[in-house]
Design a protein around this motif. Structure first.
Motif, PDB file in Angstrom:
ATOM      1  N   ARG A   1      -7.145   7.307  -4.139  1.00  0.00           N
ATOM      2  CA  ARG A   1      -5.740   7.365  -3.729  1.00  0.00           C
ATOM      3  C   ARG A   1      -5.606   7.112  -2.229  1.00  0.00           C
ATOM      4  N   GLN A   2      -6.500   7.704  -1.463  1.00  0.00           N
ATOM      5  CA  GLN A   2      -6.442   7.503  -0.017  1.00  0.00           C
ATOM      6  C   GLN A   2      -6.714   6.048   0.330  1.00  0.00           C
ATOM      7  N   LEU A   3      -7.615   5.411  -0.415  1.00  0.00           N
ATOM      8  CA  LEU A   3      -7.886   3.996  -0.182  1.00  0.00           C
ATOM      9  C   LEU A   3      -6.631   3.174  -0.441  1.00  0.00           C
ATOM     10  N   ALA A   4      -5.900   3.500  -1.516  1.00  0.00           N
ATOM     11  CA  ALA A   4      -4.657   2.793  -1.819  1.00  0.00           C
ATOM     12  C   ALA A   4      -3.631   3.001  -0.713  1.00  0.00           C
ATOM     13  N   VAL A   5      -3.550   4.213  -0.195  1.00  0.00           N
ATOM     14  CA  VAL A   5      -2.632   4.501   0.916  1.00  0.00           C
ATOM     15  C   VAL A   5      -3.000   3.657   2.133  1.00  0.00           C
ATOM     16  N   ASN A   6      -4.279   3.615   2.456  1.00  0.00           N
ATOM     17  CA  ASN A   6      -4.729   2.839   3.625  1.00  0.00           C
ATOM     18  C   ASN A   6      -4.437   1.347   3.456  1.00  0.00           C
ATOM     19  N   LEU A   7      -4.677   0.840   2.244  1.00  0.00           N
ATOM     20  CA  LEU A   7      -4.436  -0.582   1.987  1.00  0.00           C
ATOM     21  C   LEU A   7      -2.960  -0.933   2.135  1.00  0.00           C
ATOM     22  N   THR A   8      -2.087  -0.132   1.529  1.00  0.00           N
ATOM     23  CA  THR A   8      -0.654  -0.436   1.609  1.00  0.00           C
ATOM     24  C   THR A   8      -0.134  -0.272   3.028  1.00  0.00           C
ATOM     25  N   ARG A   9      -0.727   0.636   3.788  1.00  0.00           N
ATOM     26  CA  ARG A   9      -0.315   0.822   5.187  1.00  0.00           C
ATOM     27  C   ARG A   9      -0.646  -0.427   6.009  1.00  0.00           C
ATOM     28  N   VAL A  10      -1.829  -1.000   5.773  1.00  0.00           N
ATOM     29  CA  VAL A  10      -2.207  -2.224   6.488  1.00  0.00           C
ATOM     30  C   VAL A  10      -1.335  -3.393   6.042  1.00  0.00           C
ATOM     31  N   LEU A  11      -1.049  -3.483   4.736  1.00  0.00           N
ATOM     32  CA  LEU A  11      -0.192  -4.554   4.232  1.00  0.00           C
ATOM     33  C   LEU A  11       1.183  -4.511   4.892  1.00  0.00           C
ATOM     34  N   ALA A  12       1.731  -3.301   5.018  1.00  0.00           N
ATOM     35  CA  ALA A  12       3.047  -3.165   5.637  1.00  0.00           C
ATOM     36  C   ALA A  12       2.995  -3.525   7.121  1.00  0.00           C
ATOM     37  N   ARG A  13       1.915  -3.152   7.783  1.00  0.00           N
ATOM     38  CA  ARG A  13       1.799  -3.381   9.229  1.00  0.00           C
ATOM     39  C   ARG A  13       1.695  -4.875   9.540  1.00  0.00           C
TER      40      ARG A  13
END
Length: 418
Positions: A15-27
């Protein structure tokens, strides 16, 4: 290539990996949304920070592969001509740290060292009509399915979206598994059945020439079914056993080699059925996943800011970094094709300003023309394993899931048998 290994990650870590990935995608969404065809019309180079342009300007294609992608050519040493800005270095490091590792648990496959067109790990009858890339894929996935079948006590393998049946044919006639092959195109099924007969005849001739070779039992061709599998509804035909039920009942293993778009979703939905004990799915054509219900498959991921990926960005997930790096390392004239297409866009915009991002069919060897101008499966046990050589098969991650823990046995699935 280094990166994240999904093996051993806890549910919370995933779940944390998914959070990190979506955060980078948004950035970095502005970069992700950029189209090569708009390089000139939208001045894409000018949208990058000045410090990035200063660092990247003047680098030739092999230098871009080595420095930006971190994939130098053989024997090449990475040397930076200037100090890169921390923001660019941070993006490069983050992208590498969050990417799933694509390095399989074996060295570069030795099966093509003697002949680049023929796998030394497959006998001649199984290589007929099969290109080297597919030879590698059906052997690797077929052997993984055989190991997984032995570990889970599977009684039948179901191959969904089997096309011409190369994988089903190898699993049944080569590895002795009981296989049901499901394909929606009747023409492909008829061709698969014809190839089955050809292979059986070739194997019989081979046995007559080598009588000392004995078989453990009779050979059975895969059972082909013409059926369209819907991603949102269960297919009863898929779950029906081919043989009388054993005392424990049917124990099915589902597999698909590059199951296109929603077929991968269908495999996952059928995995919840009690008859299914294991799954080995190699996804493909991620951009064709339907919305909603296909992408993202996880409702939890769908709730994360930045998880939205339009068609074009999902299509990018089908391409391999190794392929781009090889093109840059070769620095061939074909790279100019992208420039020509971007230049053409200025002409299109001049004539039809309202027409944006039209689908223009590419022209083969255009550079030679003379032109003046993760799904989460809580309660289940799942891993993503790189089983194909990424140079041969870019979409090389197989989703393996079981309903009973395999523990360290998962590592057996990755190995390349001698």
């Amino acid at each position: 290539m280094p990166g994240v290994s999904a093996r051993g990650l806890s549910h919370e870590e995933r779940r944390q990996l998914a959070v990190n990935l979506t955060r980078v995608l948004a950035r970095y969404r502005p970069i992700l949304d950029a189209y090569i065809i708009e390089f000139f019309t939208d001045n894409l180079w000018g949208t990058l920070p000045w410090s990035w342009r200063e660092a990247l300007d003047g680098l030739n294609p092999p230098q871009l592969a080595a420095q930006l992608l971190g994939m130098p050519g053989e024997g090449e040493v990475v040397r930076y001509g200037s100090v890169w800005p921390l923001t660019l270095l941070a993006l490069k490091s983050t992208a590498r740290a969050l990417a799933f590792t694509r390095t399989p648990g074996f060295q570069t496959p030795s099966e093509f060292l003697e002949n680049p067109s023929q796998s030394s790990r497959l006998t001649a009858p199984f290589r007929k009509h099969v290109r080297p890339k597919k030879q590698h894929e059906i052997r690797r996935l077929g052997e993984l399915v055989k190991k997984l079948s032995d570990l889970t006590g599977c009684t039948q393998v179901v191959d969904i979206g089997s096309g011409q049946g190369h994988l089903s044919r190898f699993m049944s006639l080569g590895l002795g598994l009981t296989v049901k092959s499901i394909e929606g195109d009747r023409r492909l099924v008829e061709r698969a059945q014809r190839l089955d007969r050809e292979l059986l005849q070739a194997l019989e001739k081979e046995e007559k020439r080598s009588p000392q070779v004995t078989r453990a039992g009779p050979r059975h061709s895969p059972h082909h079914v013409v059926r369209w599998v819907e991603p949102t509804a269960l297919c009863e035909e898929l779950l029906l056993p081919l043989e009388p039920l054993p005392p424990r009942g049917a124990r099915l293993l589902l597999t698909g080699l590059h199951a296109c778009g929603d077929l991968s979703v269908a495999l996952l939905r059928h995995f919840s059925c009690p008859e299914v004990v294991a799954l080995a799915s190699v996804g493909c054509c991620y951009m064709k996943l339907s919305e909603p219900g296909g992408y993202p498959l996880s409702q939890w991921v769908a709730g994360l800011r930045g998880s939205e990926l339009p068609y074009r960005l999902r299509e990018g997930a089908c391409h391999a970094l190794e392929d781009y790096a090889e093109r840059l390392q070769r620095a061939g004239p074909g790279l100019r094709t992208h420039c020509y297409r971007a230049a053409l866009e200025t002409v299109i915009r001049g004539a039809r300003p309202e027409l944006r991002r039209p689908g223009v069919q590419g022209i083969p060897r255009v550079h030679e023309l003379k032109i003046e101008d993760p799904a989460f499966l809580p309660g289940f046990h799942a891993e993503l394993l790189p089983i194909f050589s990424p140079e041969l098969s870019p979409r090389n991650l197989v989703l393996v899931a079981t309903k009973s823990p395999l523990g360290e046995a998962f590592s057996l699935l990755e190995t390349e048998d001698s």
